[in-house]
Design a protein around this motif. Structure first.
Motif, mmCIF file in Angstrom:
data_model
loop_
_atom_site.group_PDB
_atom_site.id
_atom_site.type_symbol
_atom_site.label_atom_id
_atom_site.label_comp_id
_atom_site.label_asym_id
_atom_site.label_seq_id
_atom_site.Cartn_x
_atom_site.Cartn_y
_atom_site.Cartn_z
ATOM 1 N N ALA A 1 34.541 -27.443 -10.203
ATOM 2 C CA ALA A 1 33.943 -27.802 -11.301
ATOM 3 C C ALA A 1 32.568 -28.879 -11.050
ATOM 4 N N GLN A 2 31.598 -27.953 -11.053
ATOM 5 C CA GLN A 2 30.299 -28.423 -10.706
ATOM 6 C C GLN A 2 29.251 -28.254 -11.664
ATOM 7 N N SER A 3 28.856 -29.063 -12.331
ATOM 8 C CA SER A 3 28.138 -28.704 -13.632
ATOM 9 C C SER A 3 27.394 -29.883 -14.125
ATOM 10 N N ALA A 4 26.164 -30.102 -14.458
ATOM 11 C CA ALA A 4 25.441 -30.952 -14.979
ATOM 12 C C ALA A 4 25.702 -30.676 -16.586
ATOM 13 N N GLU A 5 25.725 -29.630 -16.970
ATOM 14 C CA GLU A 5 26.052 -29.441 -18.462
ATOM 15 C C GLU A 5 27.310 -29.941 -19.016
ATOM 16 N N VAL A 6 28.314 -29.888 -18.462
ATOM 17 C CA VAL A 6 29.578 -30.269 -18.859
ATOM 18 C C VAL A 6 30.072 -32.009 -18.024
ATOM 19 N N LYS A 7 28.861 -32.302 -17.372
ATOM 20 C CA LYS A 7 29.073 -33.766 -16.603
ATOM 21 C C LYS A 7 30.190 -33.784 -15.850
ATOM 22 N N MET A 8 30.342 -32.807 -14.977
ATOM 23 C CA MET A 8 31.426 -32.767 -13.958
ATOM 24 C C MET A 8 30.968 -32.518 -12.635
ATOM 25 N N VAL A 51 28.917 -34.289 -2.791
ATOM 26 C CA VAL A 51 29.176 -33.213 -3.999
ATOM 27 C C VAL A 51 28.856 -31.945 -3.522
ATOM 28 N N LEU A 52 29.240 -30.762 -4.371
ATOM 29 C CA LEU A 52 28.901 -29.288 -3.991
ATOM 30 C C LEU A 52 27.492 -29.314 -4.293
ATOM 31 N N ALA A 53 26.893 -30.068 -5.283
ATOM 32 C CA ALA A 53 25.360 -29.771 -5.677
ATOM 33 C C ALA A 53 24.586 -30.730 -4.803
ATOM 34 N N GLY A 54 25.173 -31.283 -3.904
ATOM 35 C CA GLY A 54 24.526 -32.397 -3.011
ATOM 36 C C GLY A 54 23.692 -31.853 -1.792
ATOM 37 N N PRO A 55 22.557 -32.455 -1.222
ATOM 38 C CA PRO A 55 21.897 -31.781 0.007
ATOM 39 C C PRO A 55 22.682 -31.355 1.208
ATOM 40 N N ARG A 56 23.838 -31.959 1.424
ATOM 41 C CA ARG A 56 24.976 -31.581 2.516
ATOM 42 C C ARG A 56 25.458 -30.239 2.398
#
Length: 273
Positions: free
Chosen positions: A175-182, A226-231
């Protein structure tokens, strides 16, 4: 509920349940409070001299609670150590767990972390180890959990402590989504003595690979983001539903959770083989 199972009112601030059966079972329980509820997975008991949590945190509005259950017949003594991502020691604490007793303490208190020095939205993070002995050549029979509490008690989440690493671990939710804020956070710890090569793969619900990254983790270190992070996969990554696969040439310990960007809720995702 316990009242219905035992057909009487059960009133305990803290305790534990033991279940025995004539065939293999897998169990879990839900624990609820006035602000939040969470789940704990039942654990089988194996002898071990070391338990590990790939993640802990401390903040002004929350933190981590350690629970250790000694199901053996001898008192166990141990040392709790908190480490940074790079394996530097944050602090240590000695602890004793009597035979058949449950130990419960705040990690913030045990490691004497001064949260007043942290910003309002700042977290101190790292990983934990508990080294144990019962004074004999036998391995202590101890299991444990770490409970995370945040947003002034408005969310709780619990994961079991780990006794060994794995070459392959699956997390059955994304659950990685800026749209649903998760967001989905992932921590991978190399608790061994040699550098590990790790590959993280993400798949959608139809089994199609949507992201992949390979990297090295030094001995005694971890990678967390987080999955959308640089690492991991960067700000362009977005996915709801699917699963994560963590692969490594050497055994590693991993941890995942997902939550709301505004900390309305947080939930741990237990890894499976």
């Amino acid at each position: 509920t316990l009242d219905k199972i035992f057909e009487e009112t059960i009133d305990l601030d803290e305790g534990y349940l033991e279940v025995t059966a004539q065939m293999p079972l897998r169990g879990f329980e839900f624990l609820g409070g006035t602000e939040a509820y969470h789940a704990m997975t039942a654990q089988p008991v194996y002898g071990t001299a070391r338990l590990v949590s790939p993640h802990f945190f401390a903040s002004r509005s929350g933190g981590s609670t350690l629970r250790l259950l000694n199901v053996g017949d001898r008192e166990v003594t141990g040392t709790l150590t908190g480490y940074t991502d790079n394996g530097e020691v944050m602090g240590t604490a000695e602890l004793d767990v009597g035979a058949h007793k449950l130990y419960r303490r705040s990690v913030t208190e045990l490691l004497e972390i001064d949260t007043s020095k942290l910003g309002a939205n700042e977290n101190l993070i790292g990983y934990l180890t508990v080294e144990m002995t019962d004074g004999t050549h036998h391995l202590p029979k101890v299991i444990g959990t770490l409970t995370f509490q945040g947003n002034s008690g408005k969310w709780l989440s619990t994961l079991p402590l780990l006794s060994r690493g794995k070459n392959r671990t699956l997390f059955l939710h994304v659950a990685q989504s800026a749209e649903v804020k998760m967001f989905t956070g992932l921590a991978i710890l190399n608790a061994g003595h040699a550098e590990a090569t790790v590959t993280v793969e993400v798949y959608d619900e139809d089994g199609n690979q949507s992201a992949k990254k390979e990297f090295e983790i030094a001995a005694g270190s971890r990678v967390v983001d987080v999955l959308a992070g640089p690492r991991f996969f960067g700000s362009g990554f977005s996915q709801v539903k699917g699963h994560i696969k963590v692969l490594s040439d050497l055994p590693v310990m991993s941890f995942a959770l997902f939550g709301h960007n505004d900390q309305r809720f947080m939930s741990a995702i237990e890894g499976q083989e």
